[in-house]
Enzyme design. Structure first.
Site, mmCIF file in Angstrom:
data_model
loop_
_atom_site.group_PDB
_atom_site.id
_atom_site.type_symbol
_atom_site.label_atom_id
_atom_site.label_comp_id
_atom_site.label_asym_id
_atom_site.label_seq_id
_atom_site.Cartn_x
_atom_site.Cartn_y
_atom_site.Cartn_z
ATOM 1 N N GLN A 18 0.817 -1.218 0.000
ATOM 2 C CA GLN A 18 0.000 0.000 0.000
ATOM 3 C C GLN A 18 0.855 1.274 0.000
ATOM 4 O OE1 GLN A 18 -3.168 0.521 -0.544
ATOM 5 N NE2 GLN A 18 -3.545 -1.661 -0.849
ATOM 6 N N SER A 19 2.018 1.201 -0.588
ATOM 7 C CA SER A 19 2.918 2.362 -0.649
ATOM 8 C C SER A 19 2.290 3.532 -1.410
ATOM 9 C CB SER A 19 4.218 1.932 -1.329
ATOM 10 O OG SER A 19 4.913 3.056 -1.832
ATOM 11 N N ASN A 20 2.464 4.741 -0.851
ATOM 12 C CA ASN A 20 2.016 5.954 -1.547
ATOM 13 C C ASN A 20 3.039 6.397 -2.583
ATOM 14 O OD1 ASN A 20 -0.193 6.210 0.304
ATOM 15 N ND2 ASN A 20 1.297 6.930 1.804
#
Ligand SMILES: *Cc1c(COP(=O)(O)O)cnc(C)c1O
Length: 345
Positions: free
Chosen positions: A83-85
């Site tokens: 779920q990296s931005n």
């Protein structure tokens, strides 16, 4: 010194990816909610940058990608948690520039939710056309990415690995430009901030803000505290303090400023990480809900929500005077919330 830094930013190679300035708003309802002893509160909406779902990496990428493109990059490689931005903003920038992007994403153990691989940021990465290499928990993502880069080179391509969080010397220039933009917006509202509250990940943002604050302190004797809340804790090989300071000193040197950057303006806390990176806790959930209800914007559970929990603690413990001005940097991250719906429902 300040003019010198501004000139360096103005003349640094930069690929336009944003629309600047990002919005700057008062948080009067939150202030009322906290009570009469609360300082004046403001938010800089760095989450509202125009690529992907927005966030603080866009501004860093303007400088980081200028270097990548100058070096002939024709495919961008990046890695992060599932779920990296950062990786969404990289995928979006790659799409915008018309070059392919490959992402090496690590699943969480235990998973954030049954659909962490299908929703939130990873969904956006897919829609943005990135090629996704999804790796099981614990696998060395960086090694997989380097192997793929070698393969691409053999095919005659020019892969460019975007460093973690885009926290490089170039990335720091982006964060520094955000700091000066914020100052200008504050001055338009007739104040100089007493404190700026930021979230620490790979630390380039905090480092850029610290360089700006230290330059203001040295040259104009303006004391702007940088209150920084770490979200990685012991899961990062280098402590938050050491990674902030090494980035800040490197940035200070590369700007050819006299002496050291130093850390007199830095107030660093590791007390709001909770059970770990991307792991929620009640204080974060409460902070996100309280601010959403008071101000109508939503912080993310992994970065800005934990920073908000820290900010609320500062406000309630009377660290600041009512006549002071505190600016909270909303650095983005909202899509990850959808992969963590079970905690909010
Ligand atoms: C990456 C990120 C941060 C931290 O920025 P760094 O420069 O990596 O320290 C803060 N908030 C959000 C939402 C992020 O995605």
């Amino acid at each position: 010194m300040i003019e010198h830094i501004r000139q360096r930013i103005a003349h640094a190679p930069r690929i336009p990816l944003g629309v600047w300035p990002t919005p700057f708003m008062a948080m009067d309802h939150l202030r009322e909610t906290i009570g009469s002893s609360c300082p004046r509160l403001w938010v800089k909406r760095e989450d509202l940058t125009p690529l992907g779902a927005g966030g603080n990496k866009v501004r860093k990428l303007e400088f980081v990608l200028a270097r990548a493109m100058a070096e002939g990059a024709d495919v961008l490689l990046n890695t992060g948690e599932v779920q990296s931005n950062q990786v969404v903003q990289t995928a979006a920038a790659a799409a915008h520039l018309g070059i392919p992007c490959e992402l090496f994403l690590g699943c969480m153990d235990p998973p954030l939710s049954e659909d962490e691989k299908d929703t939130g940021n990873i969904l956006l990465c897919r829609i943005l056309g990135a090629r996704i290499h999804l790796l099981p928990p614990g696998e060395d993502r960086a090694a997989a990415m380097r192997t793929r880069a070698e393969e691409l080179k053999k095919e005659g391509r020019h892969p460019y690995i975007i460093p973690r969080g885009s926290s490089t010397q170039e990335g720091s220039l982006g964060s520094l430009s955000c700091f000066f933009e914020l100052l200008e917006q504050a001055v338009e509202h007739d104040f100089v901030p007493d404190a700026i509250v930021v979230t620490v990940g790979s630390s380039g943002t905090t480092a850029g803000f610290l360089v700006g604050a230290q330059a203001m302190r040295r040259t104009m004797n303006r004391k702007i505290g940088i209150w920084a809340f770490d979200v990685f804790g012991s899961e990062y090989p280098v402590s938050a303090h050491d990674r902030i300071m090494s980035h800040a000193e490197e940035s200070w040197r590369s700007l050819e400023l006299p002496g050291n950057c130093g850390e007199d303006s830095l107030h660093l806390s590791g007390e709001f990480v909770g059970p770990g990176y991307c792991r929620p806790y009640q204080g974060m959930l409460d902070a996100v809900r309280l601010v959403a209800g008071a101000e109508g914007f939503v912080a993310d559970p992994n970065y800005t929500g934990k920073c908000l929990a820290g900010l609320l603690h500062l406000l309630r413990s009377g660290v600041f005077r009512p006549d002071q001005n505190i600016v909270y940097l909303h650095s983005g991250g909202l899509p990850a919330l959808f992969a963590m719906h079970r905690y909010f429902n």
